[in-house]
Scaffold this motif. Structure first.
Motif, PDB file in Angstrom:
ATOM      1  N   ARG A 235      -1.066  -0.467  -7.835  1.00 34.33           N
ATOM      2  CA  ARG A 235      -1.045  -1.719  -8.470  1.00 34.33           C
ATOM      3  C   ARG A 235       0.078  -1.733  -9.619  1.00 34.33           C
ATOM      4  NH1 ARG A 235      -5.523  -5.895  -9.812  1.00 34.33           N
ATOM      5  NH2 ARG A 235      -4.429  -6.941 -11.642  1.00 34.33           N
ATOM      6  N   ILE A 236       0.166  -0.461 -10.429  1.00 34.13           N
ATOM      7  CA  ILE A 236       1.222  -0.508 -11.720  1.00 34.13           C
ATOM      8  C   ILE A 236       2.570  -0.713 -10.954  1.00 34.13           C
ATOM      9  CG2 ILE A 236       1.268   2.027 -11.940  1.00 34.13           C
ATOM     10  CD1 ILE A 236       0.983   1.264 -14.975  1.00 34.13           C
ATOM     11  N   LEU A 237       2.740   0.040  -9.850  1.00 39.26           N
ATOM     12  CA  LEU A 237       4.108  -0.084  -9.157  1.00 39.26           C
ATOM     13  C   LEU A 237       4.610  -1.217  -9.007  1.00 39.26           C
ATOM     14  CD1 LEU A 237       4.177   3.260  -6.863  1.00 39.26           C
ATOM     15  CD2 LEU A 237       5.652   2.686  -8.900  1.00 39.26           C
ATOM     16  N   HIS A 238       3.470  -1.925  -8.326  1.00 35.06           N
ATOM     17  CA  HIS A 238       3.766  -3.622  -8.052  1.00 35.06           C
ATOM     18  C   HIS A 238       4.052  -4.338  -8.965  1.00 35.06           C
ATOM     19  CE1 HIS A 238       3.410  -5.794  -4.319  1.00 35.06           C
ATOM     20  NE2 HIS A 238       2.755  -6.951  -5.037  1.00 35.06           N
ATOM     21  N   PHE A 239       3.745  -3.722 -10.380  1.00 33.84           N
ATOM     22  CA  PHE A 239       4.337  -4.472 -11.654  1.00 33.84           C
ATOM     23  C   PHE A 239       5.759  -3.889 -11.947  1.00 33.84           C
ATOM     24  CE2 PHE A 239       0.446  -6.009 -11.797  1.00 33.84           C
ATOM     25  CZ  PHE A 239       0.385  -7.503 -12.604  1.00 33.84           C
ATOM     26  N   ILE A 240       5.967  -2.742 -11.484  1.00 36.71           N
ATOM     27  CA  ILE A 240       7.347  -2.121 -12.000  1.00 36.71           C
ATOM     28  C   ILE A 240       8.425  -2.265 -11.372  1.00 36.71           C
ATOM     29  CG2 ILE A 240       8.334   0.295 -12.679  1.00 36.71           C
ATOM     30  CD1 ILE A 240       5.567   1.166 -13.558  1.00 36.71           C
ATOM     31  N   ILE A 241       8.113  -1.976  -9.976  1.00 37.97           N
ATOM     32  CA  ILE A 241       9.474  -2.151  -9.127  1.00 37.97           C
ATOM     33  C   ILE A 241      10.082  -3.696  -9.053  1.00 37.97           C
ATOM     34  CG2 ILE A 241       9.861  -2.491  -6.466  1.00 37.97           C
ATOM     35  CD1 ILE A 241       8.039   0.238  -6.246  1.00 37.97           C
ATOM     36  N   PRO A 242       9.240  -4.731  -9.108  1.00 33.70           N
ATOM     37  CA  PRO A 242       9.864  -5.967  -9.415  1.00 33.70           C
ATOM     38  C   PRO A 242      10.706  -6.266 -10.551  1.00 33.70           C
ATOM     39  CG  PRO A 242       7.402  -6.114  -9.063  1.00 33.70           C
ATOM     40  CD  PRO A 242       7.525  -4.958  -9.361  1.00 33.70           C
TER      41      PRO A 242
ATOM     42  N   ALA B 246      11.472  -2.445  -1.343  1.00 34.79           N
ATOM     43  CA  ALA B 246      10.493  -1.323  -1.728  1.00 34.79           C
ATOM     44  C   ALA B 246       9.219  -2.201  -2.324  1.00 34.79           C
ATOM     45  CB  ALA B 246      11.113  -0.585  -3.093  1.00 34.79           C
ATOM     46  N   GLN B 247       9.492  -3.090  -3.021  1.00 34.33           N
ATOM     47  CA  GLN B 247       8.255  -3.949  -3.228  1.00 34.33           C
ATOM     48  C   GLN B 247       7.411  -4.335  -2.132  1.00 34.33           C
ATOM     49  OE1 GLN B 247       6.764  -4.346  -6.053  1.00 34.33           O
ATOM     50  NE2 GLN B 247       6.098  -6.419  -6.188  1.00 34.33           N
ATOM     51  N   ALA B 248       7.870  -4.749  -0.986  1.00 32.34           N
ATOM     52  CA  ALA B 248       6.905  -5.083   0.145  1.00 32.34           C
ATOM     53  C   ALA B 248       6.246  -3.684   0.518  1.00 32.34           C
ATOM     54  CB  ALA B 248       8.034  -5.419   1.112  1.00 32.34           C
ATOM     55  N   ALA B 249       7.082  -2.705   0.530  1.00 35.09           N
ATOM     56  CA  ALA B 249       6.229  -1.308   0.998  1.00 35.09           C
ATOM     57  C   ALA B 249       5.082  -0.843   0.226  1.00 35.09           C
ATOM     58  CB  ALA B 249       7.377  -0.333   1.271  1.00 35.09           C
ATOM     59  N   VAL B 250       5.336  -1.080  -1.380  1.00 34.61           N
ATOM     60  CA  VAL B 250       4.148  -1.096  -2.101  1.00 34.61           C
ATOM     61  C   VAL B 250       3.208  -1.995  -2.109  1.00 34.61           C
ATOM     62  CG1 VAL B 250       3.558  -0.792  -4.510  1.00 34.61           C
ATOM     63  CG2 VAL B 250       5.575   0.053  -3.804  1.00 34.61           C
TER      64      VAL B 250
ATOM     65  N   TRP C  45       0.936  -0.922   0.615  1.00 33.60           N
ATOM     66  CA  TRP C  45       0.193   0.350   0.279  1.00 33.60           C
ATOM     67  C   TRP C  45      -1.096  -0.332  -0.689  1.00 33.60           C
ATOM     68  CZ3 TRP C  45       2.221   4.309  -3.943  1.00 33.60           C
ATOM     69  CH2 TRP C  45       1.151   5.264  -4.139  1.00 33.60           C
ATOM     70  N   TRP C  46      -0.926  -1.170  -1.702  1.00 32.96           N
ATOM     71  CA  TRP C  46      -1.828  -1.768  -2.357  1.00 32.96           C
ATOM     72  C   TRP C  46      -2.832  -2.425  -1.726  1.00 32.96           C
ATOM     73  CZ3 TRP C  46      -0.948  -6.300  -6.382  1.00 32.96           C
ATOM     74  CH2 TRP C  46      -2.060  -6.334  -7.336  1.00 32.96           C
ATOM     75  N   LEU C  47      -2.326  -2.970  -0.660  1.00 35.34           N
ATOM     76  CA  LEU C  47      -3.369  -3.809   0.209  1.00 35.34           C
ATOM     77  C   LEU C  47      -4.391  -2.816   0.781  1.00 35.34           C
ATOM     78  CD1 LEU C  47      -3.417  -6.907   0.965  1.00 35.34           C
ATOM     79  CD2 LEU C  47      -2.237  -6.260   3.094  1.00 35.34           C
ATOM     80  N   ILE C  48      -3.776  -1.831   1.324  1.00 37.29           N
ATOM     81  CA  ILE C  48      -4.632  -0.870   2.165  1.00 37.29           C
ATOM     82  C   ILE C  48      -5.710  -0.366   1.075  1.00 37.29           C
ATOM     83  CG2 ILE C  48      -4.791   1.398   3.389  1.00 37.29           C
ATOM     84  CD1 ILE C  48      -1.831   0.517   4.457  1.00 37.29           C
ATOM     85  N   SER C  49      -5.159  -0.142  -0.290  1.00 38.37           N
ATOM     86  CA  SER C  49      -6.187   0.651  -1.353  1.00 38.37           C
ATOM     87  C   SER C  49      -7.121  -0.223  -1.541  1.00 38.37           C
ATOM     88  CB  SER C  49      -5.330   1.050  -2.304  1.00 38.37           C
ATOM     89  OG  SER C  49      -4.811  -0.033  -3.297  1.00 38.37           O
ATOM     90  N   LEU C  50      -7.228  -1.574  -1.278  1.00 37.75           N
ATOM     91  CA  LEU C  50      -8.102  -2.350  -1.961  1.00 37.75           C
ATOM     92  C   LEU C  50      -9.426  -2.207  -0.886  1.00 37.75           C
ATOM     93  CD1 LEU C  50      -6.280  -5.694  -2.419  1.00 37.75           C
ATOM     94  CD2 LEU C  50      -7.088  -4.406  -4.239  1.00 37.75           C
ATOM     95  N   PRO C  51     -10.780  -2.704  -1.534  1.00 38.90           N
ATOM     96  CA  PRO C  51     -11.887  -2.429  -0.743  1.00 38.90           C
ATOM     97  C   PRO C  51     -11.866  -3.435  -0.073  1.00 38.90           C
ATOM     98  CG  PRO C  51     -12.294  -3.041  -3.109  1.00 38.90           C
ATOM     99  CD  PRO C  51     -10.761  -2.941  -3.073  1.00 38.90           C
TER     100      PRO C  51
END
Lengths: 443, 408
Positions: B194-201, B245-249, B252-258
């Motif tokens: 989640r935090i990477l999803h803010f940093i990479i953009p 890179a953002q798409a890849a992360v 990953w985020w998507l998979i980590s969600l419940p």
């Protein structure tokens, strides 16, 4: 109730006050300064005097990098600190005044756009364009004061709002106009001291003395008007606030009033002597000292405004310990004091150990600590030293055992500056047991 | 004996005054202003990093860019701060039980956040001041500090956001056995994707910022063509690869969600992801001529930020539902007067804002000082609007005060 944040010795309320005192100077300066600036710029253009621009550029840089940035950061800071110190109070304000704040935010946007455009287009656009941008900033900034004063005034005197719940009835309350007038005078006075400080860094000569003299005159007029507005303002205060101040019910309030008056008089004398009469004598360092004096005065004034609101944090509506004080039928809000006295504060306390919910004798004080924090902790520290420390205050009244403290809690609401104790019998017993453990032995 | 669970708690803590307007409107405004805010935060984070890179690289073009970015970042940071006010306000309106709980249990961190942002601004400013004269360069140490402070601020605000989502853990975070933690030092909740999803953009958005920079300053005599070209290509390259890179992360985020959230089929998420893919395609196309594509890329980037912010909001509402909370059943006390005040001010404000923007645009684009007034008519309207606003509000105020007897 939200989790309680305990700040040793200081109370979280003081954290708000500390951030707020850093906010006063930059925010008032950022609102007031451009009026003087627009005036000087008008002179520079109409009388064709380009030499005045050196002053203007210097004058605006500090406003930009210090006032604007620190002003907006500490403004957000007041919000954050109010959030963590009195979440229910700020929530109450926001749920009634969100559109007011949102409107103020639009003016923040206008301010930031115009101040940057102003600073970066010095000499790059025609003078009329430049001055117009400065004027839009000046108006926009003052409009943010026009708005926030409504919300500040509402906390002090909620008037008709208590019946109607209507935004504007609370906004244009009885302390709104005098407070707006008074703050406006204050912002001009601050801007004038600042103008003297900046002008005193110019080369010695006609331009320097001319600007200092003008700023002195502006400041003097502002303070004279301010004195009138202050009288109006004090007169308009709700009766309970007046009693707290003038009948010495909370002695520090009167001291604050005296500090504010003293500071204003000192700065007025300064404007007269070092501004109007002998501008040659004005220098930067003494100007900074006078700025601090003025700041102390304003700080005292704000402290007075905060202090005379007690026992409320939102006049008539919410007590300082964040308990809703009465019904507000227009919005179908129920007062909470009786509810908590009957059903208990713990009915709303998620952050309370389940084992303590039966108030077991052996852990009574542990349970009492949490209740006491929620009931008293906004205004009192539980430590021996600090802001209105409860151990000392209780001992002074000769209250040393749990029983007499419990009786005292029953009568708490009779003080004109304290809310009634809003918790049930078990909780009161626990609170008293806890408070008794604070009293230093052998006193 | 009183027992209360978190489901009852979030209901009980809702503000008794209710909402002064429909929750959907607050939600929309919150997301919109958050997207604007986060765009400027992205400019700042990417800008500081690039400024540091440029300062260290030794290439004179990169050095020049570093100075320009340092200056731009001070402006962008102050804009980001002002833009933060609105989403901060609206989140407290509709998610108050979550917002206040997380903030009070982490009060010390909330205060530290303010200090970190202030520190970041002044470190950045000191670097910029050091390099203001052509012959001198700022000390990169200040940039490192600025980046560290910004990183700390980002970490804190990320954790505070996560805490709001973890309502089922609140009690355990604060109540420890027979004791209650009142120190305000709790800081829980961290999600790397989640935090990477803010940093990479930040790098993608800052890349596009560079493209816009080149697009804007091209043709000015003091901006040589090879420098402009350098900035545009660097920007295009950065934007493209950061978006990949953002798409890849994101995956990953998507998979980590419940998994029970079924977020993959959530319409808000799908809209955001689609828009991200369109942006990616656009950036591939822009490789040949990044300057020409710059405005379109910026527009698409904002659309993507906005939709992704809505997806983030949709996710938040899923977490809130876990404790039985929905913003749509909040008690209403609609107040038309103040709603109209805001909407009218907002629309008028856009007109007023356009004026300094247009003036700054023309002034910055021209080599020589402007001799003609740019957008004079707009300027007069803008100025008149601020005064009209005051006259109308003051008139209303005097009327209400007389009616209520609160004038004198």
């Amino acid at each position: 109730m939200y989790p309680f944040w305990e700040v040793p010795h200081l109370t979280s309320g003081l954290i708000i006050a500390m951030i707020a005192s850093f906010h006063i100077l930059p925010s008032h300066l950022a609102t007031g300064a451009f009026w003087f600036m627009a005036y000087i710029e008008g002179k520079a253009i109409n009388d064709n005097r380009p030499e005045l621009f050196a002053f203007l550029k210097r004058f605006s840089l500090f406003i930009l990098v210090f006032c604007f940035v620190i002003g907006s950061l500490t403004g957000v800071g007041i919000w954050f600190s109010a959030t963590v110190a009195s979440p229910r109070a700020i929530s109450g304000l926001i749920h009634n005044y969100v559109w007011g704040w949102a409107t103020e935010w639009v003016f923040f946007l206008i301010e930031i756009a115009t101040i940057y455009a102003y600073y970066y287009t010095f000499g790059k656009v025609p003078p009329r364009t430049h001055r117009r941008i400065g004027l839009i900033y000046a108006w926009g900034a003052w409009m943010s004061m026009v708005i926030i004063t409504g919300i500040l005034g509402f906390m002090l005197s909620s008037d008709k709002w208590i019946e109607t719940g209507s935004f504007f009835d609370g906004f244009f309350n009885s302390t709104y106009w005098p407070q707006l007038a008074f703050r406006t005078a204050g912002m001009i006075a601050i801007a004038s001291v600042y103008a003297i400080i900046v002008a005193a860094s110019l080369e010695k000569g006609k331009v320097r003395y001319e600007i200092i003299r003008k700023a002195g005159a502006w400041g003097l007029c502002a303070l004279a008007a301010g004195a009138l507005f202050a009288t109006w303002y004090l007169n308009a205060l709700p009766d309970n606030s007046k009693e707290l101040i003038f009948q010495d019910m909370i002695p520090p309030l009167k001291t604050m009033l005296h500090v504010a008056i003293g500071a204003a008089v000192a700065v007025a004398v300064y404007f007269l002597l070092f501004g109007v009469v002998r501008p040659q004598l004005a220098c930067r360092s003494f100007g900074i000292v006078m700025m601090l004096v003025l700041l102390a005065g304003i700080g005292a004034g704000e402290g007075l405004r905060e202090g005379c609101r007690r026992p409320y944090i939102i006049n008539q509506y919410m007590y300082g310990n964040q308990v809703v004080a009465r019904d507000l039928e227009a919005k179908k809000v129920k007062g909470e004091v009786e509810f908590f006295q009957e059903h208990g504060l713990t009915s709303r306390l998620l952050f309370f150990p389940d084992q303590l919910r039966i108030f077991p004798e052996e852990h009574l004080a542990k349970a009492g600590r949490i209740i006491a924090l929620h009931q008293c902790g906004n205004c009192h520290t539980m430590d021996q030293k600090g802001i209105r420390p409860l151990p000392g205050l209780l001992a002074n009244l000769g209250l040393e055992d749990a029983e007499s403290i419990a009786d005292f809690l029953d009568a708490l609401g009779e003080y004109p500056f304290m809310p009634p104790f809003a918790a049930n019998e078990d909780e009161k017993r626990a609170t008293a047991a806890y408070l008794a453990t604070l009293i230093p032995a052998g006193e | 004996m009183n027992i209360i669970d978190v489901v009852q708690y979030v209901q009980a803590m809702r503000d008794p005054a209710g909402l002064p307007f429909y929750p959907l409107v607050f939600q929309f405004l919150m997301v919109l202003t958050f997207a604007l805010h986060i765009m400027f935060v992205n400019f700042v984070v990417g800008g500081i990093t690039l400024a540091l890179w440029g300062r260290m690289s030794g290439d004179p073009k990169a050095l020049r860019l570093s100075k320009a970015l340092a200056r731009a970042s001070t402006v962008n940071l102050s804009i980001a701060i002002v833009l933060a006010v609105a989403p901060l306000l609206f989140v407290q309106v509709i998610y108050d039980p979550f917002w206040y709980t997380a903030n009070t249990m982490s009060a010390v961190w909330a205060m530290a956040f303010l200090i970190a942002v202030t520190a970041a601004f002044y470190c950045l400013y000191l670097f910029y001041l050091g390099g203001k004269k052509e012959s001198r360069n700022g000390n990169p140490f200040w940039l490192v500090l600025a980046l560290a402070a910004a990183g700390l601020a980002g970490y804190i605000i990320h954790s505070l956001t996560m805490e709001q989502l973890l309502a089922d853990q609140w009690q355990d975070l604060v109540v420890k056995g027979l004791d209650v933690d009142t120190s305000g030092t709790v800081l829980a909740g961290f999600s790397l994707p989640r935090i990477l999803h803010f940093i990479i953009p930040s790098f993608a958005i800052s890349g596009i910022f560079l493209m816009i920079y080149a697009w804007y300053f091209r043709g000015r005599s003091d901006y040589p063509e090879d420098y402009i070209d350098f900035a545009a290509r660097l920007g295009g390259w950065l934007a493209l690869w950061a978006t990949v890179a953002q798409a890849a992360v994101g995956v990953w985020w998507l998979i980590s969600l419940p998994s029970k959230f079924n977020f993959l089929s959530n319409p808000f998420f799908l809209a955001g992801a689609t828009s991200g893919l369109v942006l990616l395609g656009l950036l591939v196309a822009a490789k040949s001529d990044p300057i020409k594509w710059a405005p379109r890329a910026m527009g698409m980037a904002f659309v993507t930020l906005f939709l992704m912010s809505y997806a983030r909001e949709a996710l938040r509402s899923l977490y809130a539902e876990k404790v039985g909370y929905s913003i749509f059943d909040y008690k209403l006390n609609v107040d038309w007067g103040s709603t109209i005040l805001f909407l009218a001010t907002f629309l008028g404000g856009l007109v007023v804002l356009a004026y300094p923007a247009v003036v700054a645009y023309h002034a910055g684009k021209s080599d020589a000082p402007l001799t003609e007034e740019p957008a004079e008519g707009l300027g007069k309207v803008a100025y008149a609007l601020t005064i009209i606003w005051f006259v109308v509000v003051a008139g209303l105020g005097i009327f209400i005060s007389m009616k209520n007897g609160t004038l004198f």
